[in-house]
Enzyme design. Structure first.
Site, PDB file in Angstrom:
ATOM      1  N   GLY A  97       0.688  -1.229   0.074  1.00  0.00           N
ATOM      2  CA  GLY A  97      -0.091   0.130  -0.002  1.00  0.00           C
ATOM      3  C   GLY A  97       0.834   1.137  -0.142  1.00  0.00           C
ATOM      4  O   GLY A  97       1.928   1.444  -0.746  1.00  0.00           O
ATOM      5  N   HIS A  98       0.567   2.151   0.945  1.00  0.00           N
ATOM      6  CA  HIS A  98       1.073   3.624   0.907  1.00  0.00           C
ATOM      7  C   HIS A  98       2.227   3.697   1.530  1.00  0.00           C
ATOM      8  O   HIS A  98       3.178   4.482   1.357  1.00  0.00           O
ATOM      9  CB  HIS A  98      -0.277   4.586   1.316  1.00  0.00           C
TER      10      HIS A  98
END
Length: 279
Positions: free
Chosen positions: A257-258
């Site tokens: 993800g981020h």
């Protein structure tokens, strides 16, 4: 200058710099050697320590001096409620901090908003930057694009419901990672303690321009990371940087993800140190 209410946070206490404009910024200054400045992302309760506590110790052990900053409006730094938290504001305060400490040149390492600040600072002060390390940096899309992302929508929704406790923070932070089971309870507690002290204008005035058309001006080496499952910044930004900045390379990771630096901590630390060793 009005300042948001502060209280004790479950965060380490480092040093404070009182800048020429009156702001007090908090930072950790750890290690000796070439300087790396760590710039965290935005979001309720963010801080330098909560973003990078699993990373900077490896850089200390490898012979680098690490300045882990709490940006204004975040962590233990001042949180004025009478300013616009736009890119120019963050870039100017970073410059004032480096002037105050006496740092002439450094590597800027930034995640999300911190990546946008690193890009903006380099464009304004190219003579002061040795290299860039970026993780899903902002500043390469229009604002409307970011606000269509699932993670940003959830953050705005939950933040608008009132003070964020640990469970509310979990609702937002679970979207930061492909595997939410990696979320540490201590991280949620750190961010939930800081979030209520942040001013209302912090996110409403946070404007970051699209710098894609200026990336060709950045001549220093760039190492970047992006997760294909990023729900906050679209991973297509990878190609905007590598196609425009002349000395950029990226590692793109699936099932990520981020927060590359959290989900792939060892890989991130190793590739960054190899990159810095090549300079």
């Amino acid at each position: 200058m009005a300042k948001a209410k502060t209280k004790d946070f479950p965060l380490p206490v480092g040093k404070y710099a009182k800048l020429e404009n009156g702001l007090n910024l908090h930072y950790l200054d750890i290690g000796t050697g070439p300087m790396i400045v760590w710039l965290h992302g935005s979001g309720p309760g963010a801080s330098g320590f909560s973003n990078f506590k699993g990373n900077y110790p490896a850089f200390v052990n490898s012979g680098f001096r690490n300045l882990v900053l709490d940006l204004p409006g975040f962590g233990r730094s001042d949180k004025p409620d009478d300013v616009n938290y736009d890119l120019a504001f963050f870039v100017e305060n970073l410059k004032l901090l480096l002037d105050h400490i006496g740092v002439d040149r450094c590597t800027l390492l930034g995640n999300s908003l911190g990546g946008a600040i690193a890009l903006g600072f380099t464009l304004d002060n190219p003579e002061r930057v040795n290299s860039l390390i970026l993780m899903a940096p902002g500043g390469v899309e229009e604002r409307e694009t970011y606000f269509e992302m699932e993670g940003i929508k959830r953050m705005v929704e939950v933040y608008g419901q009132g003070p964020m406790g640990v469970e509310q923070m979990r609702q937002v932070m679970s979207l930061q990672l492909f595997d939410p089971s990696q979320l540490q309870e201590s991280l949620l507690e750190e961010r939930a303690a800081v979030a209520p002290t942040q001013p209302e204008n912090l996110f409403t005035t946070m404007m970051v321009p699209n710098m894609t058309e200026r990336l060709h001006e950045i001549k220093v080496p760039i190492l970047g990371f992006w997760g294909t499952d990023d729900k906050f910044n679209p991973a297509s930004g990878t190609f905007k940087i590598v196609e425009n900045a002349p000395h950029a390379r990226f590692t793109v990771l699936n099932r990520c993800g981020h927060w590359v630096q959290v989900e792939h901590q060892e890989l991130f630390n190793r590739q960054c140190l190899n990159f810095l060793g090549e300079l």
